[in-house]
Design an enzyme around this catalytic site. Structure first.
Site, PDB file in Angstrom:
ATOM      1  N   SER A 273      48.106  33.838 -18.151  1.00  0.00           N
ATOM      2  CA  SER A 273      46.815  34.309 -18.682  1.00  0.00           C
ATOM      3  C   SER A 273      46.795  35.829 -18.830  1.00  0.00           C
ATOM      4  O   SER A 273      46.359  36.359 -19.868  1.00  0.00           O
ATOM      5  CB  SER A 273      45.658  33.823 -17.808  1.00  0.00           C
ATOM      6  OG  SER A 273      45.890  34.113 -16.449  1.00  0.00           O
ATOM      7  N   HIS A 303      49.640  26.292 -14.845  1.00  0.00           N
ATOM      8  CA  HIS A 303      48.936  27.538 -14.503  1.00  0.00           C
ATOM      9  C   HIS A 303      47.574  27.142 -13.909  1.00  0.00           C
ATOM     10  O   HIS A 303      47.516  26.395 -12.936  1.00  0.00           O
ATOM     11  CB  HIS A 303      48.857  28.400 -15.767  1.00  0.00           C
ATOM     12  CG  HIS A 303      48.376  29.805 -15.565  1.00  0.00           C
ATOM     13  ND1 HIS A 303      48.448  30.482 -14.381  1.00  0.00           N
ATOM     14  CD2 HIS A 303      47.804  30.699 -16.449  1.00  0.00           C
ATOM     15  CE1 HIS A 303      47.955  31.704 -14.512  1.00  0.00           C
ATOM     16  NE2 HIS A 303      47.547  31.853 -15.762  1.00  0.00           N
ATOM     17  N   HIS A 349      55.834  28.442  -7.008  1.00  0.00           N
ATOM     18  CA  HIS A 349      55.356  29.616  -7.745  1.00  0.00           C
ATOM     19  C   HIS A 349      56.539  30.297  -8.408  1.00  0.00           C
ATOM     20  O   HIS A 349      57.644  30.300  -7.868  1.00  0.00           O
ATOM     21  CB  HIS A 349      54.642  30.607  -6.814  1.00  0.00           C
ATOM     22  CG  HIS A 349      53.777  31.563  -7.559  1.00  0.00           C
ATOM     23  ND1 HIS A 349      54.253  32.759  -8.044  1.00  0.00           N
ATOM     24  CD2 HIS A 349      52.482  31.480  -7.942  1.00  0.00           C
ATOM     25  CE1 HIS A 349      53.267  33.377  -8.677  1.00  0.00           C
ATOM     26  NE2 HIS A 349      52.190  32.624  -8.643  1.00  0.00           N
ATOM     27  N   ARG A 358      46.280  33.670  -0.965  1.00  0.00           N
ATOM     28  CA  ARG A 358      45.033  33.116  -1.516  1.00  0.00           C
ATOM     29  C   ARG A 358      44.796  31.711  -0.953  1.00  0.00           C
ATOM     30  O   ARG A 358      43.660  31.273  -0.806  1.00  0.00           O
ATOM     31  CB  ARG A 358      45.102  33.080  -3.055  1.00  0.00           C
ATOM     32  CG  ARG A 358      45.296  34.463  -3.680  1.00  0.00           C
ATOM     33  CD  ARG A 358      45.535  34.375  -5.172  1.00  0.00           C
ATOM     34  NE  ARG A 358      46.722  33.602  -5.492  1.00  0.00           N
ATOM     35  CZ  ARG A 358      47.120  33.277  -6.724  1.00  0.00           C
ATOM     36  NH1 ARG A 358      46.406  33.669  -7.767  1.00  0.00           N
ATOM     37  NH2 ARG A 358      48.219  32.578  -6.936  1.00  0.00           N
ATOM     38  N   ASP A 404      46.001  27.066  -5.809  1.00  0.00           N
ATOM     39  CA  ASP A 404      45.347  25.860  -6.320  1.00  0.00           C
ATOM     40  C   ASP A 404      45.392  24.693  -5.337  1.00  0.00           C
ATOM     41  O   ASP A 404      44.653  23.724  -5.493  1.00  0.00           O
ATOM     42  CB  ASP A 404      46.002  25.446  -7.637  1.00  0.00           C
ATOM     43  CG  ASP A 404      45.870  26.542  -8.680  1.00  0.00           C
ATOM     44  OD1 ASP A 404      44.771  27.102  -8.803  1.00  0.00           O
ATOM     45  OD2 ASP A 404      46.868  26.851  -9.356  1.00  0.00           O
TER      46      ASP A 404
HETATM   47  C1  LIG Z   1      54.408  27.079 -10.593  1.00  0.00           C
HETATM   48  C2  LIG Z   1      55.664  26.530 -11.217  1.00  0.00           C
HETATM   49  C3  LIG Z   1      55.395  26.212 -12.685  1.00  0.00           C
HETATM   50  C4  LIG Z   1      56.763  27.598 -11.146  1.00  0.00           C
HETATM   51  O1  LIG Z   1      57.834  27.151 -11.922  1.00  0.00           O
HETATM   52  P1  LIG Z   1      59.295  27.761 -11.762  1.00  0.00           P
HETATM   53  O2  LIG Z   1      59.237  29.224 -11.618  1.00  0.00           O
HETATM   54  O3  LIG Z   1      60.098  27.226 -12.883  1.00  0.00           O
HETATM   55  O4  LIG Z   1      59.735  27.133 -10.370  1.00  0.00           O
HETATM   56  P2  LIG Z   1      61.206  26.881  -9.819  1.00  0.00           P
HETATM   57  O5  LIG Z   1      62.158  27.931 -10.293  1.00  0.00           O
HETATM   58  O6  LIG Z   1      61.070  26.679  -8.359  1.00  0.00           O
HETATM   59  O7  LIG Z   1      61.608  25.520 -10.532  1.00  0.00           O
HETATM   60  C5  LIG Z   1      62.865  24.925 -10.300  1.00  0.00           C
HETATM   61  C6  LIG Z   1      62.724  23.436 -10.412  1.00  0.00           C
HETATM   62  O8  LIG Z   1      61.853  22.978  -9.360  1.00  0.00           O
HETATM   63  C7  LIG Z   1      60.798  22.238  -9.909  1.00  0.00           C
HETATM   64  N1  LIG Z   1      59.568  22.470  -9.166  1.00  0.00           N
HETATM   65  C8  LIG Z   1      58.963  23.656  -8.913  1.00  0.00           C
HETATM   66  N2  LIG Z   1      57.806  23.452  -8.262  1.00  0.00           N
HETATM   67  C9  LIG Z   1      57.684  22.121  -8.105  1.00  0.00           C
HETATM   68  C10 LIG Z   1      56.680  21.294  -7.541  1.00  0.00           C
HETATM   69  N3  LIG Z   1      55.562  21.784  -7.028  1.00  0.00           N
HETATM   70  N4  LIG Z   1      56.866  19.965  -7.556  1.00  0.00           N
HETATM   71  C11 LIG Z   1      57.995  19.444  -8.086  1.00  0.00           C
HETATM   72  N5  LIG Z   1      58.964  20.171  -8.664  1.00  0.00           N
HETATM   73  C12 LIG Z   1      58.797  21.493  -8.665  1.00  0.00           C
HETATM   74  C13 LIG Z   1      60.650  22.766 -11.314  1.00  0.00           C
HETATM   75  O9  LIG Z   1      59.931  21.854 -12.137  1.00  0.00           O
HETATM   76  C14 LIG Z   1      62.077  22.967 -11.712  1.00  0.00           C
HETATM   77  O10 LIG Z   1      62.618  21.699 -12.018  1.00  0.00           O
HETATM   78  P3  LIG Z   1      63.670  21.499 -13.213  1.00  0.00           P
HETATM   79  O11 LIG Z   1      64.819  22.393 -12.872  1.00  0.00           O
HETATM   80  O12 LIG Z   1      63.986  20.053 -13.166  1.00  0.00           O
HETATM   81  O13 LIG Z   1      62.983  21.933 -14.471  1.00  0.00           O
HETATM   82  C15 LIG Z   1      56.143  25.268 -10.455  1.00  0.00           C
HETATM   83  O14 LIG Z   1      56.367  25.585  -9.100  1.00  0.00           O
HETATM   84  C16 LIG Z   1      55.177  24.106 -10.562  1.00  0.00           C
HETATM   85  O15 LIG Z   1      55.232  23.370 -11.555  1.00  0.00           O
HETATM   86  N6  LIG Z   1      54.247  23.921  -9.561  1.00  0.00           N
HETATM   87  C17 LIG Z   1      53.231  22.912  -9.636  1.00  0.00           C
HETATM   88  C18 LIG Z   1      52.097  23.363 -10.546  1.00  0.00           C
HETATM   89  C19 LIG Z   1      51.272  24.434  -9.886  1.00  0.00           C
HETATM   90  O16 LIG Z   1      50.875  24.334  -8.744  1.00  0.00           O
HETATM   91  N7  LIG Z   1      50.973  25.477 -10.669  1.00  0.00           N
HETATM   92  C20 LIG Z   1      50.126  26.569 -10.204  1.00  0.00           C
HETATM   93  C21 LIG Z   1      50.915  27.794  -9.957  1.00  0.00           C
HETATM   94  S1  LIG Z   1      49.905  29.076  -9.254  1.00  0.00           S
END
Ligand SMILES: CC(C)(COP(=O)(O)OP(=O)(O)OC[C@H]1O[C@@H](n2cnc3c(N)ncnc32)[C@H](O)[C@@H]1OP(=O)(O)O)[C@@H](O)C(=O)NCCC(=O)NCCS
Length: 467
Positions: A273, A303, A349, A358, A404
Site C-alpha cells: 500500500s 497484505h 512477513h 503490533r 493481522d
Molecule cells: C506475508 C507473506 C506474503 C510474505 O511472503 P514472502 O516474503 O514471500 O515470505 P517467505 O519468503 O517466507 O515465503 C517463502 C515460502 O513460504 C511460504 N509462506 C510464507 N508465509 C506463509 C504462511 N503464513 N503460511 C504458509 N506458507 C507461508 C510462502 O508462500 C513461500 O512459499 P513458496 O516458496 O511455495 O511460494 C507471507 O508470509 C504470507 O503469505 N503470509 C500469510 C498472509 C499474511 O498474513 N499477510 C499479512 C502480512 S502483514
C-alpha cells in the site's frame, strides 16, 4: 545519529524510557499548533540537508542486486526513500525512531485514556517531533472541521450493491472524492512545483478527515440497515468520532480504535500500500487517486485483507473443532491448511523475522481487557503451535505472527463482527502513514518512479548465462 525534537515537558519522561544512546532529544522547535506552519519551517532545512548529502555521496553504492532479488519481489533491494518509519527485521517498526511501546508512552492520550491518539502519531510522522497535547487537540479539531462529504460521494456510497466488498466501495469513494482535490486544481492552474507539497498537505488533511465518514457510511449501509451517522463532535478526537459513527460508544472500544488506528498507520515505504501510493503519487496523480490505488493493494489477501482471512480461518477452525480445540487438534488443522496449498493467514512477513510488535501490543490489550475471551485463548493457542509447523515446512522465512493475527479477535470481542469490514479499518489507519510520506515526497521533489525492468533473455545475457 537520529535527531528528534520533543516538547520540554516530555524530555524527563523520555530520558527514563528511551535508551538514549542513539537518540538526541531536543526541545520542541515550534510550539505552534498549526501543523502546516511547523512543517513549512522544516522543509527548506531538510531539502538543504539532502542536497548536501547527495552532492557528496550521490555516486556512493549502498547495495547489490542479485538475479534472485529481481525474481523475488525485490526483497532486500534498497530502492526507496521513506522518512516516516523504518522497519527493523528483528525489532519491528519505529515511527520516526520511536518503537510502538515508546509511542504508547510518549504520545498524547485522550482524557482518561491510556492509548495514543492517532493525531499525535500523524504529527510525529509528518514532523519527526512528539507533539504537545495542544498540537494534537488542534489536529482533532481540524479533522472534525474538514469531515463533510460532497453530495455525489454520499450518493455514490448509498447506491453501491451490498455485494460489493467494503474495500471496493472504499476505494471507489476515495477516487470519486478527487473532485475536492486542491492539488489537482492548483496543478491545472499551473502552480509552481515548489508549492506542490502545500496542496498535497491540504488534500491529505481533507482526506484523513473524510475517510472515517466514508468508512462509517459503508458500515452503516451494509450492516446497520443504512442507519444515519452520528454527527461529528468538533470537541472529540478522530477515533472517538469514527467509533461513534460506526455505532460503538463503549469507551474501551474507542480506546482500542485509538491503538488500532495508530499501529496500522505505517510500515516503512516498500509494503504494497505504501509503495503504491508513492508510485502513483510520483506521476503527480492527486492524493485521492494515489490513496485509492494504495487501498486496492491493501485489499489483497497477502497484505491488508489478511486480517479478514485470519478471522474467517479462526471461525472455521472453531466451527469444525470447537473454540477450545486442543493444541494437537490445532496442529492437525494447520497442516490441513498447508496441505491444501493455502497460507496460514496472520503468520509470516516479507521483512520481519520476529513476532510483530503490533501483534504484541494487541495481545497486551487483550490480556488487560479480555483475558478470558475464548477466541483470544484460541489465538494464543494458535500462536503456540503455528511457528514450529511453519519452521518444519523448511521454506517459511518468518514463522512468527504479524499484526493481522490479532486484530480481528479484539474487534469480535467488542461486537464488530463483520470480518469483510476489517480491512477498511486498516485502510483508515494506513492513510496516516502514506499521506505523511506523500507530503514529504512532494516537498523533496522526488521524481517519477521508474525502475528498470529486464526480460529473462536480457538478464541471462547480462550475467553471461548461455545454456
Ligand atoms: C506475508 C507473506 C506474503 C510474505 O511472503 P514472502 O516474503 O514471500 O515470505 P517467505 O519468503 O517466507 O515465503 C517463502 C515460502 O513460504 C511460504 N509462506 C510464507 N508465509 C506463509 C504462511 N503464513 N503460511 C504458509 N506458507 C507461508 C510462502 O508462500 C513461500 O512459499 P513458496 O516458496 O511455495 O511460494 C507471507 O508470509 C504470507 O503469505 N503470509 C500469510 C498472509 C499474511 O498474513 N499477510 C499479512 C502480512 S502483514
Amino acid at each position: 545519529m537520529a535527531l528528534f525534537r520533543v516538547s520540554s515537558n516530555k524530555i524527563a519522561e523520555l530520558n527514563q524510557i528511551l535508551p538514549l544512546a542513539n537518540l538526541a532529544v531536543r526541545n520542541l522547535t515550534d510550539a505552534s499548533t498549526d501543523l502546516k506552519h511547523v512543517l513549512a519551517q522544516k522543509i527548506p532545512k531538510e531539502q538543504e540537508r539532502i542536497k548536501a548529502f547527495r552532492k557528496e555521496h550521490g555516486n556512493t553504492k549502498v547495495g547489490e542486486v542479485t538475479v534472485d532479488m529481481i525474481y523475488g519481489g525485490m526483497r532486500g533491494i534498497k530502492g526507496l526513500v521513506c522518512e516516516t518509519s523504518v522497519l527493523d527485521a528483528d525489532e519491528g517498526i519505529r515511527f520516526r525512531g520511536y518503537s510502538i511501546p515508546e509511542c504508547q508512552k510518549i504520545l498524547p492520550k485522550a482524557a482518561g485514556g491510556a492509548e495514543p491518539l492517532p493525531e499525535g502519531l500523524f504529527w510525529l510522522l509528518v514532523t519527526g517531533e512528539v507533539p504537545t497535547d495542544a498540537q494534537v487537540a488542534a489536529l482533532s479539531k481540524e479533522w472534525a472541521k474538514r469531515a463533510e462529504l460532497p453530495a455525489h460521494v454520499a450518493s455514490l456510497l448509498n447506491n453501491f450493491p451490498s455485494t460489493l466488498h467494503p474495500m471496493s466501495q472504499f476505494s471507489c469513494a476515495v477516487t470519486a472524492l478527487n473532485t475536492e482535490s486542491k492539488f489537482l486544481k492548483a496543478y491545472t492552474a499551473g502552480v509552481h512545483k515548489a508549492k506542490y507539497w502545500e496542496y498535497v498537505y491540504e488534500d491529505s488533511l481533507d482526506l484523513i478527515a473524510k475517510i472515517p465518514v466514508v468508512a462509517a457510511t459503508i458500515y452503516n449501509n451494509q450492516f446497520r440497515n443504512s442507519k444515519s451517522l452520528a454527527p461529528i463532535d468538533p470537541n472529540s478526537d478522530w477515533s472517538a468520532n469514527f467509533s461513534k459513527m460506526l455505532g460503538f460508544t463503549d469507551p474501551q472500544f474507542i480506546e482500542l480504535m485509538r491503538l488500532y488506528l495508530t499501529i496500522h498507520s505505517d510500515h516503512e515505504g516498500g509494503n504494497v500500500s505504501a509503495h503504491t501510493v508513492h508510485l502513483v503519487g510520483s506521476a503527480l496523480s492527486d492524493p485521492y487517486l494515489s490513496f485509492a490505488a494504495g487501498l486496492n493493494g491493501l485489499a489483497g489477501p497477502l497484505h491488508g485483507l489478511a486480517n479478514q482471512e485470519v478471522l474467517n480461518w479462526l471461525n472455521k477452525l472453531a466451527s469444525e473443532i470447537g473454540v477450545d480445540a486442543s493444541e494437537d487438534q490445532i496442529k492437525e488443522y494447520v497442516w490441513k491448511t498447508l496441505k491444501s496449498g493455502q497460507v496460514v493467514p496472520g503468520y509470516g512477513h516479507a521483512v520481519l523475522r520476529k513476532t510483530d510488535p503490533r501483534y504484541t501490543c494487541q495481545r497486551e490489550f487483550a490480556l488487560k481487557h479480555l483475558p478470558n475471551d475464548p477466541l483470544f485463548k484460541l489465538v494464543s493457542n494458535v500462536f503456540k503451535v503455528v511457528p514450529n509447523i511453519l519452521l518444519e515446512t523448511g521454506k517459511v522465512k518468518n514463522p512468527w505472527p504479524n499484526v493481522d493475527a490479532h486484530s480481528g479477535v479484539l474487534l469480535q470481542y467488542y461486537n464488530l463482527k463483520e470480518t469483510n469490514y476489517y480491512t477498511v479499518l486498516f485502510g483508515v489507519s494506513r492513510a496516516l502513514g502514506v499521506l505523511a510520506s506523500l507530503i514529504w515526497s512532494r516537498a523533496l521533489g522526488l521524481p517519477l518512479e521508474r525502475p528498470k525492468s529486464m526480460s529473462t533473455d536480457g538478464l541471462m545475457k547480462a550475467v553471461g548465462y548461455t545454456k
